[in-house]
Design a protein around this motif. Structure first.
Motif, PDB file in Angstrom:
ATOM      1  N   LEU A   1       0.828  -1.209   0.000  1.00  0.00           N
ATOM      2  CA  LEU A   1       0.000   0.000   0.000  1.00  0.00           C
ATOM      3  C   LEU A   1       0.862   1.259   0.000  1.00  0.00           C
ATOM      4  O   LEU A   1       0.539   2.243  -0.678  1.00  0.00           O
ATOM      5  CB  LEU A   1      -0.934  -0.004   1.211  1.00  0.00           C
ATOM      6  N   ARG A   2       1.958   1.204   0.738  1.00  0.00           N
ATOM      7  CA  ARG A   2       2.866   2.358   0.764  1.00  0.00           C
ATOM      8  C   ARG A   2       3.477   2.597  -0.613  1.00  0.00           C
ATOM      9  O   ARG A   2       3.573   3.742  -1.087  1.00  0.00           O
ATOM     10  CB  ARG A   2       3.958   2.149   1.816  1.00  0.00           C
ATOM     11  N   ALA A   3       3.868   1.514  -1.295  1.00  0.00           N
ATOM     12  CA  ALA A   3       4.463   1.640  -2.627  1.00  0.00           C
ATOM     13  C   ALA A   3       3.466   2.240  -3.618  1.00  0.00           C
ATOM     14  O   ALA A   3       3.821   3.088  -4.451  1.00  0.00           O
ATOM     15  CB  ALA A   3       4.938   0.274  -3.124  1.00  0.00           C
ATOM     16  N   LEU A   4       2.211   1.819  -3.528  1.00  0.00           N
ATOM     17  CA  LEU A   4       1.194   2.347  -4.435  1.00  0.00           C
ATOM     18  C   LEU A   4       0.843   3.790  -4.112  1.00  0.00           C
ATOM     19  O   LEU A   4       0.553   4.587  -5.005  1.00  0.00           O
ATOM     20  CB  LEU A   4      -0.054   1.461  -4.377  1.00  0.00           C
ATOM     21  N   GLU A   5       0.878   4.135  -2.822  1.00  0.00           N
ATOM     22  CA  GLU A   5       0.601   5.524  -2.444  1.00  0.00           C
ATOM     23  C   GLU A   5       1.703   6.447  -2.959  1.00  0.00           C
ATOM     24  O   GLU A   5       1.425   7.575  -3.402  1.00  0.00           O
ATOM     25  CB  GLU A   5       0.481   5.643  -0.928  1.00  0.00           C
ATOM     26  N   GLU A   6       2.948   5.978  -2.932  1.00  0.00           N
ATOM     27  CA  GLU A   6       4.057   6.793  -3.438  1.00  0.00           C
ATOM     28  C   GLU A   6       3.901   7.091  -4.922  1.00  0.00           C
ATOM     29  O   GLU A   6       4.416   8.090  -5.419  1.00  0.00           O
ATOM     30  CB  GLU A   6       5.385   6.077  -3.171  1.00  0.00           C
ATOM     31  N   GLN A   7       3.187   6.210  -5.631  1.00  0.00           N
ATOM     32  CA  GLN A   7       2.920   6.430  -7.058  1.00  0.00           C
ATOM     33  C   GLN A   7       1.577   7.138  -7.287  1.00  0.00           C
ATOM     34  O   GLN A   7       1.123   7.272  -8.424  1.00  0.00           O
ATOM     35  CB  GLN A   7       2.935   5.095  -7.795  1.00  0.00           C
ATOM     36  N   GLN A   8       0.955   7.580  -6.177  1.00  0.00           N
ATOM     37  CA  GLN A   8      -0.309   8.324  -6.222  1.00  0.00           C
ATOM     38  C   GLN A   8      -1.447   7.506  -6.848  1.00  0.00           C
ATOM     39  O   GLN A   8      -2.344   8.040  -7.486  1.00  0.00           O
ATOM     40  CB  GLN A   8      -0.130   9.656  -6.962  1.00  0.00           C
ATOM     41  N   LEU A   9      -1.398   6.181  -6.639  1.00  0.00           N
ATOM     42  CA  LEU A   9      -2.428   5.300  -7.157  1.00  0.00           C
ATOM     43  C   LEU A   9      -3.488   4.965  -6.107  1.00  0.00           C
ATOM     44  O   LEU A   9      -4.512   4.363  -6.434  1.00  0.00           O
ATOM     45  CB  LEU A   9      -1.803   4.012  -7.700  1.00  0.00           C
ATOM     46  N   LEU A  10      -3.241   5.334  -4.852  1.00  0.00           N
ATOM     47  CA  LEU A  10      -4.234   5.171  -3.786  1.00  0.00           C
ATOM     48  C   LEU A  10      -3.847   6.092  -2.633  1.00  0.00           C
ATOM     49  O   LEU A  10      -2.792   6.727  -2.653  1.00  0.00           O
ATOM     50  CB  LEU A  10      -4.328   3.716  -3.329  1.00  0.00           C
ATOM     51  N   LYS A  11      -4.747   6.142  -1.639  1.00  0.00           N
ATOM     52  CA  LYS A  11      -4.467   6.891  -0.410  1.00  0.00           C
ATOM     53  C   LYS A  11      -4.638   5.946   0.761  1.00  0.00           C
ATOM     54  O   LYS A  11      -5.687   5.311   0.909  1.00  0.00           O
ATOM     55  CB  LYS A  11      -5.434   8.075  -0.272  1.00  0.00           C
ATOM     56  N   ARG A  12      -3.596   5.846   1.578  1.00  0.00           N
ATOM     57  CA  ARG A  12      -3.681   4.961   2.734  1.00  0.00           C
ATOM     58  C   ARG A  12      -4.575   5.553   3.816  1.00  0.00           C
ATOM     59  O   ARG A  12      -4.625   6.766   4.006  1.00  0.00           O
ATOM     60  CB  ARG A  12      -2.286   4.692   3.298  1.00  0.00           C
ATOM     61  N   THR A  13      -5.276   4.677   4.508  1.00  0.00           N
ATOM     62  CA  THR A  13      -6.096   5.052   5.655  1.00  0.00           C
ATOM     63  C   THR A  13      -5.704   4.166   6.816  1.00  0.00           C
ATOM     64  O   THR A  13      -4.909   3.224   6.664  1.00  0.00           O
ATOM     65  CB  THR A  13      -7.596   4.861   5.345  1.00  0.00           C
ATOM     66  N   HIS A  14      -6.284   4.433   7.975  1.00  0.00           N
ATOM     67  CA  HIS A  14      -6.015   3.556   9.117  1.00  0.00           C
ATOM     68  C   HIS A  14      -6.612   2.175   8.837  1.00  0.00           C
ATOM     69  O   HIS A  14      -7.817   2.010   8.693  1.00  0.00           O
ATOM     70  CB  HIS A  14      -6.632   4.138  10.391  1.00  0.00           C
ATOM     71  N   GLY A  15      -5.752   1.186   8.684  1.00  0.00           N
ATOM     72  CA  GLY A  15      -6.197  -0.181   8.457  1.00  0.00           C
ATOM     73  C   GLY A  15      -6.438  -0.552   7.017  1.00  0.00           C
ATOM     74  O   GLY A  15      -6.915  -1.647   6.735  1.00  0.00           O
ATOM     75  N   GLY A  16      -6.091   0.344   6.079  1.00  0.00           N
ATOM     76  CA  GLY A  16      -6.319   0.000   4.681  1.00  0.00           C
ATOM     77  C   GLY A  16      -5.995   1.136   3.739  1.00  0.00           C
ATOM     78  O   GLY A  16      -5.032   1.869   3.951  1.00  0.00           O
ATOM     79  N   ALA A  17      -6.827   1.290   2.697  1.00  0.00           N
ATOM     80  CA  ALA A  17      -6.591   2.338   1.701  1.00  0.00           C
ATOM     81  C   ALA A  17      -7.878   2.609   0.949  1.00  0.00           C
ATOM     82  O   ALA A  17      -8.795   1.776   0.907  1.00  0.00           O
ATOM     83  CB  ALA A  17      -5.491   1.916   0.729  1.00  0.00           C
ATOM     84  N   VAL A  18      -7.938   3.791   0.334  1.00  0.00           N
ATOM     85  CA  VAL A  18      -9.041   4.140  -0.556  1.00  0.00           C
ATOM     86  C   VAL A  18      -8.454   4.509  -1.908  1.00  0.00           C
ATOM     87  O   VAL A  18      -7.266   4.822  -2.032  1.00  0.00           O
ATOM     88  CB  VAL A  18      -9.874   5.317  -0.007  1.00  0.00           C
ATOM     89  N   ALA A  19      -9.289   4.465  -2.941  1.00  0.00           N
ATOM     90  CA  ALA A  19      -8.824   4.783  -4.284  1.00  0.00           C
ATOM     91  C   ALA A  19      -8.424   6.248  -4.359  1.00  0.00           C
ATOM     92  O   ALA A  19      -9.002   7.108  -3.689  1.00  0.00           O
ATOM     93  CB  ALA A  19      -9.927   4.479  -5.304  1.00  0.00           C
ATOM     94  N   ALA A  20      -7.422   6.527  -5.192  1.00  0.00           N
ATOM     95  CA  ALA A  20      -7.061   7.916  -5.467  1.00  0.00           C
ATOM     96  C   ALA A  20      -8.237   8.600  -6.145  1.00  0.00           C
ATOM     97  O   ALA A  20      -9.106   7.950  -6.738  1.00  0.00           O
ATOM     98  CB  ALA A  20      -5.810   7.970  -6.343  1.00  0.00           C
ATOM     99  N   GLU A  21      -8.271   9.929  -6.062  1.00  0.00           N
ATOM    100  CA  GLU A  21      -9.415  10.664  -6.602  1.00  0.00           C
ATOM    101  C   GLU A  21      -9.614  10.391  -8.088  1.00  0.00           C
ATOM    102  O   GLU A  21     -10.737  10.272  -8.566  1.00  0.00           O
ATOM    103  CB  GLU A  21      -9.231  12.165  -6.364  1.00  0.00           C
TER     104      GLU A  21
END
Length: 256
Positions: free
Chosen positions: A40-60
């Protein structure tokens, strides 16, 4: 499961549900919580998602996933589509054109296993790499600017390389196909090169899994009248397929 496969599957779940949890992904992907958090961290660094507490949500906005993350999406359907498409390459077909994409990549591998002489023209670097070691394939690769998202060579150099070429069949992957909007993709430069590839053959076959049927991407490649056939899977909306047939497109659906 390799990390690249996990990343693609995580993005697939986000596209369907808009959110994922570390707990669910740990069970579903048979990976440790630490591995999922790193993914999830790797995908967030590429702006493909946003991490949340306990998971992630789709990028806008996610207009197009890089191809390396699309490989595992609808993979069984893409394999069946490629197997149906290779049967169209009969003994009377001596030359084919292949656009880029995950489904055309599967078709290229099937063509390479035919073991007979065949000329293949492509603007996709990964397809060229797969076919370059096949002695029976007479491979022609366009020049052009590399588009990292799809591994395709696009732009004026690619377009000029395709001018004057005549092929028996062209197989094209798309991001959307519908009876009114035609076939479409996410990038306008890629769309122009795809259209040039289409013009090398009188018969164009679109390969698209059911998630693409009835959808429209950013840029139109061509009107539906320029498509002879669609090969898709049985999950496609029957009403959409009927509209395509009414527009003159021959439709082949493959099932499990």
């Amino acid at each position: 499961m390799r990390q690249q496969e996990r990343l693609g599957l995580i993005l697939d779940r986000l596209a369907k549900h808009g959110t994922v949890s570390v707990l669910d992904l740990t069970t579903e992907l048979n990976a440790s919580p630490a591995s999922i958090r790193r993914d999830l961290r790797a995908l967030e660094e590429q702006q493909l998602l946003k991490r949340t507490h306990g998971g992630a949500v789709a990028a806008e906005v996610i207009y197009e996933l890089p191809m390396r993350y699309r490989t595992g999406r609808h993979q069984e359907e893409k394999l069946r589509i490629a197997q149906a498409a290779v049967r169209l390459v009969t003994e009377s077909v001596h030359s084919v054109g292949l656009g880029g994409g995950t489904t055309t990549t599967e078709l290229a591998r099937a063509l390479g296993s035919l073991g007979r002489s065949l000329k293949v023209v492509t603007n996709a670097l990964n397809i060229a790499g797969d076919l370059s070691v096949r002695s029976a394939i007479d491979l022609v690769v366009t020049g052009g600017s590399v588009r990292p998202e799809s591994y395709e060579l696009v732009g004026p150099i690619a377009d000029r390389a395709l001018a004057g070429i005549h092929l028996d069949l062209v197989f094209l992957g798309v991001d959307g196909i519908d009876a009114t909007g035609g076939i479409s993709t996410h990038d306008e430069v890629e769309a122009q090169t795809d259209h040039c590839l289409m013009h090398t053959a009188a018969r164009v076959v679109v390969l698209a899994d059911s998630s693409k049927v009835g959808n429209r991407a950013f840029t139109r490649i061509a009107p539906i009248e320029e498509v002879a056939m669609l090969v898709t899977d049985a999950g496609a909306d029957p009403a959409e397929l009927d509209r395509l047939r009414s527009a003159g497109v021959e439709v082949i659906t493959v099932s499990a």
